[in-house]
Write an enzyme that holds these catalytic residues in place. Structure first.
Site, PDB file in Angstrom:
ATOM      1  N   SER A  14       0.792  -1.235   0.000  1.00  0.00           N
ATOM      2  CA  SER A  14       0.000   0.000   0.000  1.00  0.00           C
ATOM      3  C   SER A  14       0.822   1.281   0.000  1.00  0.00           C
ATOM      4  O   SER A  14       0.279   2.359  -0.217  1.00  0.00           O
ATOM      5  CB  SER A  14      -0.968   0.018   1.184  1.00  0.00           C
ATOM      6  OG  SER A  14      -0.268   0.213   2.395  1.00  0.00           O
TER       7      SER A  14
ATOM      8  N   LYS B 107       0.740   4.281   6.993  1.00  0.00           N
ATOM      9  CA  LYS B 107       0.034   5.128   6.032  1.00  0.00           C
ATOM     10  C   LYS B 107       0.459   6.579   6.232  1.00  0.00           C
ATOM     11  O   LYS B 107       1.074   6.929   7.224  1.00  0.00           O
ATOM     12  CB  LYS B 107      -1.499   5.052   6.229  1.00  0.00           C
ATOM     13  CG  LYS B 107      -2.112   3.678   6.039  1.00  0.00           C
ATOM     14  CD  LYS B 107      -2.134   3.260   4.596  1.00  0.00           C
ATOM     15  CE  LYS B 107      -2.815   1.937   4.379  1.00  0.00           C
ATOM     16  NZ  LYS B 107      -2.004   0.763   4.686  1.00  0.00           N
TER      17      LYS B 107
END
Length: 141
Positions: free
Chosen positions: A59, A96
Site C-alpha cells: 500500500s 500510512k
C-alpha cells in the site's frame, strides 16, 4: 505488519567513505577519506523511543516503501498532518500517510489500488509512532 523489534543499545558502526557518489553522469576518481560512523546516531532521533517494523504489503509503494522493507519508527515524535505514521486500528498495525485537518482524520495509502482509511463509528485509531527511515534492501542475499 509485524510487532516491533526493540532497539538494543550499543554502538553499531560502519565505515563512511566521504566522497560524493553521483547518480547522474560519472565523475573522475577523487581522493576520499574514511571514517567510522555510529549508525544509531545517524538513524535514530530518540534511541529510547525507536523501534523497527517489517513491512508487509504494497500500500505504500508510491513513496518507496515496499513489502519486506524495515521501517524505523519513533514514538517520541508528535504526529502531524502529511507525515508517514505507524497506526493501530482496532489492534492492527498499518503504515500510512496521516491526513488530519480539524476533525477530519484519515490514513492515506501511497498506492492508488488502496482506498483511504476513513474511520467508521466505533473504530479506534491510535498513532503508534512516526516513520523516520525506511531501510530498503536492494539486493536479495
Amino acid at each position: 505488519m509485524n510487532f516491533p523489534i526493540p532497539y538494543l543499545p550499543g554502538e553499531v558502526s560502519m565505515t563512511l567513505i566521504e566522497c560524493a557518489v553521483h547518480a547522474g553522469f560519472p565523475s573522475p576518481a577523487a581522493d576520499y577519506a574514511q571514517s567510522r560512523i555510529d549508525l544509531n546516531r545517524h538513524l535514530l532521533i530518540n534511541e529510547n523511543a525507536s523501534f523497527l517494523f517489517r513491512v508487509l504489503g504494497e500500500s505504500m509503494t508510491g513513496i518507496g516503501i515496499y513489502d519486506g522493507d524495515t521501517l524505523i519508527v519513533d514514538r517520541s515524535i508528535t504526529p502531524a498532518h502529511n507525515q508517514i505514521v505507524l497506526a493501530v486500528i482496532d489492534d492492527e498495525f498499518t503504515v500510512k500517510r496521516l491526513y488530519r485537518r480539524g476533525q477530519d482524520v484519515r490514513l492515506i495509502a501511497e498506492n492508488p489500488a488502496f482506498p483511504p482509511i476513513i474511520l467508521k463509528e466505533g473504530q479506534e485509531l491510535r498513532i503508534w509512532g512516526v516513520v523516520t527511515f525506511n531501510l530498503h534492501r536492494l539486493l536479495n542475499v
